[in-house]
Design a protein around this motif. Sequence first.
Motif, short mmCIF file in Angstrom:
data_model
loop_
_atom_site.label_atom_id
_atom_site.label_comp_id
_atom_site.label_asym_id
_atom_site.label_seq_id
_atom_site.Cartn_x
_atom_site.Cartn_y
_atom_site.Cartn_z
N ASN A 88 7.37 7.28 -4.46
CA ASN A 88 6.60 7.04 -3.20
C ASN A 88 6.34 5.27 -3.12
OD1 ASN A 88 5.72 9.72 -4.17
ND2 ASN A 88 4.39 9.30 -2.22
N ALA A 135 3.95 4.74 8.08
CA ALA A 135 2.97 5.96 7.73
C ALA A 135 3.75 7.03 8.49
CB ALA A 135 1.65 5.72 8.50
N GLN A 160 -1.05 10.46 -1.48
CA GLN A 160 0.09 10.53 -0.37
C GLN A 160 0.73 11.96 -0.20
OE1 GLN A 160 3.38 7.60 -0.68
NE2 GLN A 160 2.36 6.65 1.36
N GLN A 161 1.13 12.43 -1.06
CA GLN A 161 2.02 13.70 -0.98
C GLN A 161 0.91 14.72 -0.06
OE1 GLN A 161 5.07 12.38 -1.35
NE2 GLN A 161 5.66 14.36 -2.34
N ARG A 164 0.39 14.19 3.38
CA ARG A 164 1.43 14.24 4.32
C ARG A 164 1.76 15.73 4.65
NH1 ARG A 164 5.78 9.81 1.91
NH2 ARG A 164 4.93 7.93 2.97
N ARG A 199 0.23 -0.51 0.79
CA ARG A 199 0.38 0.98 0.57
C ARG A 199 -0.90 1.72 0.95
NH1 ARG A 199 5.30 3.46 0.87
NH2 ARG A 199 6.86 2.29 -0.48
N GLN A 202 -0.92 2.28 4.65
CA GLN A 202 -0.26 3.10 4.94
C GLN A 202 -0.81 4.36 4.91
OE1 GLN A 202 3.26 3.94 2.42
NE2 GLN A 202 4.48 4.62 3.93
N MET A 203 -1.57 4.51 3.48
CA MET A 203 -1.91 5.85 3.30
C MET A 203 -3.15 6.12 4.14
SD MET A 203 -1.37 5.73 -0.84
CE MET A 203 -2.28 7.12 -1.26
N GLU A 206 -1.97 7.94 7.06
CA GLU A 206 -1.52 9.03 6.97
C GLU A 206 -2.60 10.10 6.53
OE1 GLU A 206 2.64 7.81 4.96
OE2 GLU A 206 0.89 8.33 3.67
#
Length: 488
Positions: A88, A135, A160-161, A164, A199, A202-203, A206
Amino acid sequence: MGKVTGFMEYERVEEGYKPVEERVKHYKEFVVGLDESQAKVQGARCMDCGTPFCNSGCPVNNVIPDFNDLVFRGDWKNAIEVLHSTNNFPEFTGRICPAPCEAACVLNVNDDAVGIKSIEHAIIDRAWDEGWVQARPPKHKTGRRVAVVGSGPAGMAAAQQLARVGHDVTLFEKNDRIGGLLRYGIPDFKMEKSHIDRRVKQMEAEGVAFRTGVLVGKLPEGSKVTNWAKETLTPEQLHKDFDAIILTGGAEQSRDLPVPGRDLDGIHFAMEFLPQQNKVNAGDKVKGQLRADGKHVIVIGGGDTGSDCVGTSNRHGAASVTQFELMPQPPEEENRPLTWPYWPYKLRTSSSHEEGCEREFAIATKEFIGEKGKVTGLKTVRVEWKDGKMVEVPGSEQVLKADLVLLAMGFVSPVASILDTFGVDKDARGNAKASTDFAGGYATNVPKVFAAGDMRRGQSLVVWAIREGRQAARAVDEFLMGFSDLPR
């Protein structure tokens, strides 16, 4: 591979450093990465070795030969897709990972390994420059809520995983900024915090919600663990509000040195010293900041944390810096036939050591000496190992001057009270007890509570934290949904 004979034609090219006299004046990164042509040549050195041991040497199992070949062919966009498929945050590992993949490189059997880490660094930096890192919000929401406690690399990867695949994820951090050890342990000159910040953005896009300054559980009275929390939550509150909880805090309990004089002023844990400088670099004011200006500094502990103390002390303007290591000095070259493809035992000299540092090996501290309550020196003795036991060398005692002593001897476990408040069983080393088996992986004895990263495995590498965060995310997804498409 695109260049089958490349490993015979090209030499390894290392990333460069800016001059010492320039870089010690600031806290910015100073590594000079590979340019496009250099990265292409390094990619060409990757052998058609049949069994790529580098893949298994890498804790996140990066598909290294594939992205090496893509860089050689100039297909950088697909190279970042391959890299992101297993990792990641390659901008973290490309800067601070010790690169066990390179130790496992088949070329390393009798030559210099492929510069895998430098290629990874080049790929991710180019990807950010080109705008390829975007993202990836979920197409559908599951309605399940997950709390991740601890925002270091394990927590960030897990959050993050899970976001998503559509879960509503809240990431809790007791300190005032996201990043854990990345933020307040790793000095800025090794990794600037802008890499974490982008990051986080980005998260957030998301769907991850970040809550800083929130301590979940409690710390023991007098704890030296960094904590800028303004709010406290109980485990009961998280159990009520979330369908699953992942504990991803660090192994923050520093190893102490209980010898006479330990209570003298001027003796501090490394993790009291390093976070303060990172806060100052971020623009904060730190009252009574621990500084090394004009002081004779002794760093006890020969690992990476000790090296970080050396680099920070030099930037403060220390009069002298000496680093102690209990073990004897390793050989300058490893015994490759004996150690390959495993992590070799050899002398490692960091960029901080090159900036100015005396290194003392096979030395132990017997007593801290002081005047008027302040440390002024250390009584030391040389040691050697006989029949597997450490023994003192007769007549080797000496006293060394010290105005500031930094204890950087590693971390023994997570803060016990955090696990105790959740009722989580601990292993023999005081870590959260949770197996990595496929069935029920990363689950603790407490229903719907999982553990990953240093909190589960003990002090380890950033790349191991990312791996554990990713795998724990899959385990939680499977627990919530009955199946999971996330990679393990």
